[in-house]
Design an enzyme around this catalytic site. Structure first.
Site, PDB file in Angstrom:
ATOM      1  N   HIS A  35       5.715  -1.864  -6.972  1.00 13.33           N
ATOM      2  CA  HIS A  35       6.187  -3.067  -7.643  1.00 13.33           C
ATOM      3  C   HIS A  35       5.024  -4.027  -7.862  1.00 13.33           C
ATOM      4  CE1 HIS A  35      10.513  -2.539  -7.844  1.00 13.33           C
ATOM      5  NE2 HIS A  35      10.482  -2.010  -6.636  1.00 13.33           N
ATOM      6  N   ARG A  44      -9.136   6.487   6.012  1.00 13.93           N
ATOM      7  CA  ARG A  44     -10.555   6.726   5.772  1.00 13.93           C
ATOM      8  C   ARG A  44     -10.884   8.160   6.184  1.00 13.93           C
ATOM      9  NH1 ARG A  44     -13.542   1.897   5.352  1.00 13.93           N
ATOM     10  NH2 ARG A  44     -12.352   0.014   5.848  1.00 13.93           N
TER      11      ARG A  44
END
Length: 253
Positions: A164, A231
């Site tokens: 959104h 990561r």
């Protein structure tokens, strides 16, 4: 008469005691029989419930040629969707490869809402051959979610290609115009429990994603990623093999 009366009294006492003992023994036996019968009945009822549950699950699962009211763009040979199914809608734009197992309560959706006409276009959600999608996972496609072959998705994973908007300050976020970005999960990946894969993510081949990670961005082949945001934790480099990544140096960069 006194001796006779005494004898009769003793006889009555003896037979009365025996009767009492017999009645007590019979009562104990009846109680044990009732308990045993109750246990047997409970075991039989449990067995019937379990057999019925197994029967319903076998008959309720979706397979090629037995997809019930759902029509898929493609439903590969040997593929199964477990029962109870999750939310499945606009399956005409969902393609499932061969020998793929989709667990119970998994939601697979294309588009914004059920019964939406998405037009003459290729599948929005594409899952390759020999994949496993763990129970309770949600894969939500609005533009393109493509999952390669031999991908293992643990339970309760969420994959979406839409977010959104949030920049209009006076407009509720749920009413703002969403943004779509395609998602690609390469062949041979492992997605841990509770992972969230966000729009625009591209995972290379054989990427392992640690449980609970929130993933966004592009990641190379043959690496291990984790964290919030995710990561690279370890990666394979030709000539040197697997090595850990210096996270401190990565953050400072």
């Amino acid at each position: 008469m006194s001796a006779l009366g005494t004898g009769l009294s003793r006889l009555r006492a003896a037979t009365g005691g025996a009767g009492t003992r017999w009645t007590a023994a019979a009562g104990d036996a009846g109680t044990r029989w009732t308990a045993a019968a109750g246990d047997a009945g409970a075991r039989m009822a449990a067995a019937m419930v379990h057999r019925g549950d197994d029967w319903i699950r076998r008959r309720g699962q979706l397979s090629r040629g037995r997809t019930g009211r759902y029509r898929f763009a493609h439903f590969g040979e040997g593929t199964r969707i477990g029962f109870p199914v999750g939310c499945l809608f606009n399956t005409e734009w969902i393609s499932l490869g061969s020998r793929t197992l989709v667990g119970e309560h998994v939601s697979l959706t294309a588009g914004m809402a059920p019964c939406q006409d998405l037009g003459d276009r290729p599948p929005l959600l594409w899952i390759g051959d020999a994949c496993v999608i763990g129970r309770g996972s949600h894969i939500v496609a609005h533009e393109s979610v493509r999952i390669g072959g031999h991908v293992y998705v643990a339970p309760y994973v969420y994959i979406t290609d839409q977010n959104h908007g949030y920049t209009a300050l006076e407009e509720p976020i749920g009413l703002q115009i969403p943004a779509n970005r395609p998602v690609v999960v390469g062949d041979g990946c492992w997605i841990g429990t509770g992972v969230i894969i966000l729009p625009g993510t591209r995972l290379g081949r054989n990427v392992a994603v640690a449980g609970g990670a929130v993933v966004r961005g592009t990641f190379p082949d043959h690496c291990v990623i984790g964290g919030v945001p995710a990561r690279v934790l370890r990666r394979y480099e030709p000539g040197t093999g697997w090595r850990a990544v210096d996270l401190d140096r990565t953050r400072s960069a």
